[in-house]
Design a protein around this motif. Structure first.
Motif, PDB file in Angstrom:
ATOM      1  N   ARG A   1      -3.581  -5.985  14.956  1.00 39.02           N
ATOM      2  CA  ARG A   1      -4.929  -5.467  14.673  1.00 39.02           C
ATOM      3  C   ARG A   1      -4.909  -3.951  14.463  1.00 39.02           C
ATOM      4  NH1 ARG A   1      -7.046  -6.766  19.112  1.00 39.02           N
ATOM      5  NH2 ARG A   1      -7.193  -4.698  20.066  1.00 39.02           N
ATOM      6  N   LEU A   2      -4.180  -3.251  15.320  1.00 33.04           N
ATOM      7  CA  LEU A   2      -4.120  -1.793  15.193  1.00 33.04           C
ATOM      8  C   LEU A   2      -3.378  -1.377  13.929  1.00 33.04           C
ATOM      9  CD1 LEU A   2      -3.464  -0.800  18.906  1.00 33.04           C
ATOM     10  CD2 LEU A   2      -5.512  -0.262  17.566  1.00 33.04           C
ATOM     11  N   ALA A   3      -2.314  -2.101  13.583  1.00 37.08           N
ATOM     12  CA  ALA A   3      -1.586  -1.779  12.355  1.00 37.08           C
ATOM     13  C   ALA A   3      -2.476  -1.981  11.135  1.00 37.08           C
ATOM     14  CB  ALA A   3      -0.327  -2.635  12.255  1.00 37.08           C
ATOM     15  N   GLU A   4      -3.222  -3.073  11.130  1.00 40.13           N
ATOM     16  CA  GLU A   4      -4.127  -3.353  10.007  1.00 40.13           C
ATOM     17  C   GLU A   4      -5.212  -2.284   9.902  1.00 40.13           C
ATOM     18  OE1 GLU A   4      -7.020  -6.977   8.398  1.00 40.13           O
ATOM     19  OE2 GLU A   4      -6.032  -7.129  10.350  1.00 40.13           O
ATOM     20  N   ARG A   5      -5.761  -1.883  11.053  1.00 34.71           N
ATOM     21  CA  ARG A   5      -6.814  -0.859  11.047  1.00 34.71           C
ATOM     22  C   ARG A   5      -6.250   0.491  10.620  1.00 34.71           C
ATOM     23  NH1 ARG A   5     -11.497   0.553   9.512  1.00 34.71           N
ATOM     24  NH2 ARG A   5     -12.552   2.097  10.840  1.00 34.71           N
ATOM     25  N   ALA A   6      -5.038   0.809  11.067  1.00 37.49           N
ATOM     26  CA  ALA A   6      -4.418   2.071  10.671  1.00 37.49           C
ATOM     27  C   ALA A   6      -4.253   2.135   9.154  1.00 37.49           C
ATOM     28  CB  ALA A   6      -3.067   2.229  11.360  1.00 37.49           C
ATOM     29  N   LEU A   7      -3.747   1.057   8.583  1.00 35.11           N
ATOM     30  CA  LEU A   7      -3.578   1.029   7.134  1.00 35.11           C
ATOM     31  C   LEU A   7      -4.913   1.198   6.413  1.00 35.11           C
ATOM     32  CD1 LEU A   7      -0.958  -1.859   6.921  1.00 35.11           C
ATOM     33  CD2 LEU A   7      -0.573   0.519   6.249  1.00 35.11           C
TER      34      LEU A   7
ATOM     35  N   GLY B   1      10.213  -6.852   6.880  1.00 39.13           N
ATOM     36  CA  GLY B   1       9.428  -6.551   5.690  1.00 39.13           C
ATOM     37  C   GLY B   1       9.171  -5.080   5.497  1.00 39.13           C
ATOM     38  N   SER B   2       9.573  -4.258   6.449  1.00 37.62           N
ATOM     39  CA  SER B   2       9.418  -2.814   6.307  1.00 37.62           C
ATOM     40  C   SER B   2      10.456  -2.271   5.333  1.00 37.62           C
ATOM     41  CB  SER B   2       9.595  -2.123   7.663  1.00 37.62           C
ATOM     42  OG  SER B   2       9.653  -0.709   7.502  1.00 37.62           O
ATOM     43  N   SER B   3      10.023  -1.369   4.474  1.00 41.19           N
ATOM     44  CA  SER B   3      10.951  -0.699   3.555  1.00 41.19           C
ATOM     45  C   SER B   3      11.499   0.583   4.153  1.00 41.19           C
ATOM     46  CB  SER B   3      10.235  -0.376   2.238  1.00 41.19           C
ATOM     47  OG  SER B   3       9.177   0.558   2.479  1.00 41.19           O
ATOM     48  N   CYS B   4      11.094   0.863   5.412  1.00 42.34           N
ATOM     49  CA  CYS B   4      11.424   2.163   5.988  1.00 42.34           C
ATOM     50  C   CYS B   4      11.861   2.029   7.446  1.00 42.34           C
ATOM     51  CB  CYS B   4      10.219   3.100   5.873  1.00 42.34           C
ATOM     52  SG  CYS B   4      10.603   4.838   6.221  1.00 42.34           S
ATOM     53  N   PRO B   5      13.091   1.547   7.699  1.00 44.02           N
ATOM     54  CA  PRO B   5      13.604   1.550   9.066  1.00 44.02           C
ATOM     55  C   PRO B   5      14.013   2.965   9.476  1.00 44.02           C
ATOM     56  CG  PRO B   5      15.270   0.704   7.560  1.00 44.02           C
ATOM     57  CD  PRO B   5      14.037   0.950   6.739  1.00 44.02           C
TER      58      PRO B   5
ATOM     59  N   MET C   1       0.847  -1.196   0.000  1.00 44.74           N
ATOM     60  CA  MET C   1       0.000   0.000   0.000  1.00 44.74           C
ATOM     61  C   MET C   1       0.885   1.249   0.000  1.00 44.74           C
ATOM     62  SD  MET C   1      -2.854   1.210   2.796  1.00 44.74           S
ATOM     63  CE  MET C   1      -3.893  -0.192   2.454  1.00 44.74           C
ATOM     64  N   ALA C   2       0.563   2.191  -0.873  1.00 47.61           N
ATOM     65  CA  ALA C   2       1.335   3.420  -0.951  1.00 47.61           C
ATOM     66  C   ALA C   2       1.145   4.231   0.325  1.00 47.61           C
ATOM     67  CB  ALA C   2       0.894   4.232  -2.164  1.00 47.61           C
ATOM     68  N   SER C   3       2.195   4.932   0.710  1.00 49.48           N
ATOM     69  CA  SER C   3       2.138   5.741   1.915  1.00 49.48           C
ATOM     70  C   SER C   3       2.785   7.078   1.645  1.00 49.48           C
ATOM     71  CB  SER C   3       2.866   5.044   3.066  1.00 49.48           C
ATOM     72  OG  SER C   3       3.170   5.959   4.100  1.00 49.48           O
TER      73      SER C   3
ATOM     74  N   ALA D   1       8.922 -10.279  17.456  1.00 49.95           N
ATOM     75  CA  ALA D   1       7.495 -10.530  17.671  1.00 49.95           C
ATOM     76  C   ALA D   1       6.591  -9.712  16.755  1.00 49.95           C
ATOM     77  CB  ALA D   1       7.134 -10.240  19.131  1.00 49.95           C
ATOM     78  N   LEU D   2       7.155  -8.874  15.918  1.00 48.77           N
ATOM     79  CA  LEU D   2       6.330  -8.012  15.073  1.00 48.77           C
ATOM     80  C   LEU D   2       5.548  -8.806  14.040  1.00 48.77           C
ATOM     81  CD1 LEU D   2       8.680  -4.962  14.320  1.00 48.77           C
ATOM     82  CD2 LEU D   2       6.841  -5.115  16.011  1.00 48.77           C
ATOM     83  N   PRO D   3       4.348  -8.332  13.707  1.00 46.81           N
ATOM     84  CA  PRO D   3       3.618  -8.927  12.581  1.00 46.81           C
ATOM     85  C   PRO D   3       4.283  -8.493  11.279  1.00 46.81           C
ATOM     86  CG  PRO D   3       2.485  -6.968  13.371  1.00 46.81           C
ATOM     87  CD  PRO D   3       3.634  -7.206  14.324  1.00 46.81           C
ATOM     88  N   SER D   4       3.730  -8.865  10.156  1.00 42.16           N
ATOM     89  CA  SER D   4       4.240  -8.395   8.872  1.00 42.16           C
ATOM     90  C   SER D   4       4.213  -6.877   8.847  1.00 42.16           C
ATOM     91  CB  SER D   4       3.386  -8.938   7.730  1.00 42.16           C
ATOM     92  OG  SER D   4       3.764  -8.341   6.502  1.00 42.16           O
ATOM     93  N   CYS D   5       5.321  -6.285   8.458  1.00 39.37           N
ATOM     94  CA  CYS D   5       5.440  -4.825   8.533  1.00 39.37           C
ATOM     95  C   CYS D   5       5.448  -4.165   7.162  1.00 39.37           C
ATOM     96  CB  CYS D   5       6.691  -4.453   9.311  1.00 39.37           C
ATOM     97  SG  CYS D   5       6.584  -4.882  11.053  1.00 39.37           S
ATOM     98  N   GLU D   6       4.945  -4.852   6.162  1.00 37.75           N
ATOM     99  CA  GLU D   6       4.839  -4.231   4.840  1.00 37.75           C
ATOM    100  C   GLU D   6       3.932  -3.011   4.939  1.00 37.75           C
ATOM    101  OE1 GLU D   6       3.583  -5.343   0.241  1.00 37.75           O
ATOM    102  OE2 GLU D   6       3.510  -6.875   1.814  1.00 37.75           O
TER     103      GLU D   6
END
Length: 238
Positions: A114-120, A178-182, A1-3, A138-143
């Motif tokens: 859940r909060l990350a998914e809702r934020a997106l 999986g994050s492109s933005c550390p 998803m674009a950000s 412990a992080l979920p997928s961070c894409e």
């Protein structure tokens, strides 16, 4: 998803998220009589690609400050507070934030996911803050998310010295999320350290207290640019 937040930061010549925070962890007045609009204008002149607004009461903030900042800039804005429920996400979205802080130390894995998914879903970039290897693992997928290493300790309200070495140690693990933005956040005062972190692979930095205290913000930024260029320039052999 674009950000818009991630795109602005990763595409910036000077990828420093510049923060508005009314008070330091020790209660120091960081605005020093300046209005939020004046500070925003100063940051924009310094080339900030994104802004951060601390709305947490620890640091003298509130959601009114977020609304004021969003109202006087076109830059993407991160809301920094202890977000624990979807209602807070809706408020952030309604006030025009582009990203919202989610603190791994405060949220169980399922709640964080859940909060990350809702934020997106609301068009907000999750800015997930970590401070140790267990939290990163412990992080979920961070894409689509920012993963930010906090160099200070929230358990003592970020008082005391920063451990910038934490960012150095955790970068490989953060890259695996999986994050492109550390991002490396907090306690970054020295432009030499800032340049080192960016050259090591961080996509951005979050700097607040030092920039608010700086008499000559432009000098700090110019030194950062010079050091990054010097570090990345090819060396002559022989």
């Amino acid at each position: 998803m674009a950000s818009s937040f991630v795109d602005a930061l990763t595409g910036a010549r000077r990828p420093v998220i510049m923060e508005l925070k009314p008070r330091s962890a020790d209660g120091e007045d960081l605005f020093r009589g300046r209005s939020p609009a004046e500070i925003v204008a100063r940051y924009e002149a310094a080339g900030a690609p994104c802004l951060s607004v601390v709305t947490g009461r620890w640091f003298g903030g509130d959601v009114g400050l977020l609304a004021e900042v969003v109202g006087c800039t076109e830059l993407p804005v991160l809301q920094k507070d202890f977000v624990t429920n979807t209602g807070q996400l809706r408020v952030a979205s309604d006030l025009g934030a582009s990203a919202v802080l989610l603190t791994a130390a405060l949220l169980p894995k399922v709640a964080l996911a859940r909060l990350a998914e809702r934020a997106l879903a609301l068009g907000l970039t999750p800015f997930i803050e970590v401070a140790g290897p267990e939290e990163v693992e412990a992080l979920p997928s961070c894409e689509g998310c920012v993963v930010a290493v906090n160099n200070k300790d929230i358990r003592v309200r970020e008082r005391g010295d920063a451990d910038v070495g934490r960012s150095r140690r955790l970068l490989p693990a953060v890259r695996r999320t999986g994050s492109s933005c550390p991002v490396s956040a907090s306690g970054i005062d020295d432009p030499g350290v800032a340049a080192e972190l960016l050259n090591a692979g961080y996509a951005g930095l979050l700097v607040g207290t030092h920039l608010l205290r700086a008499d000559r913000l432009e000098s700090w930024c110019e030194e950062l640019d010079d050091l990054r260029h010097a570090s990345s320039a090819p060396r002559r052999v022989g």
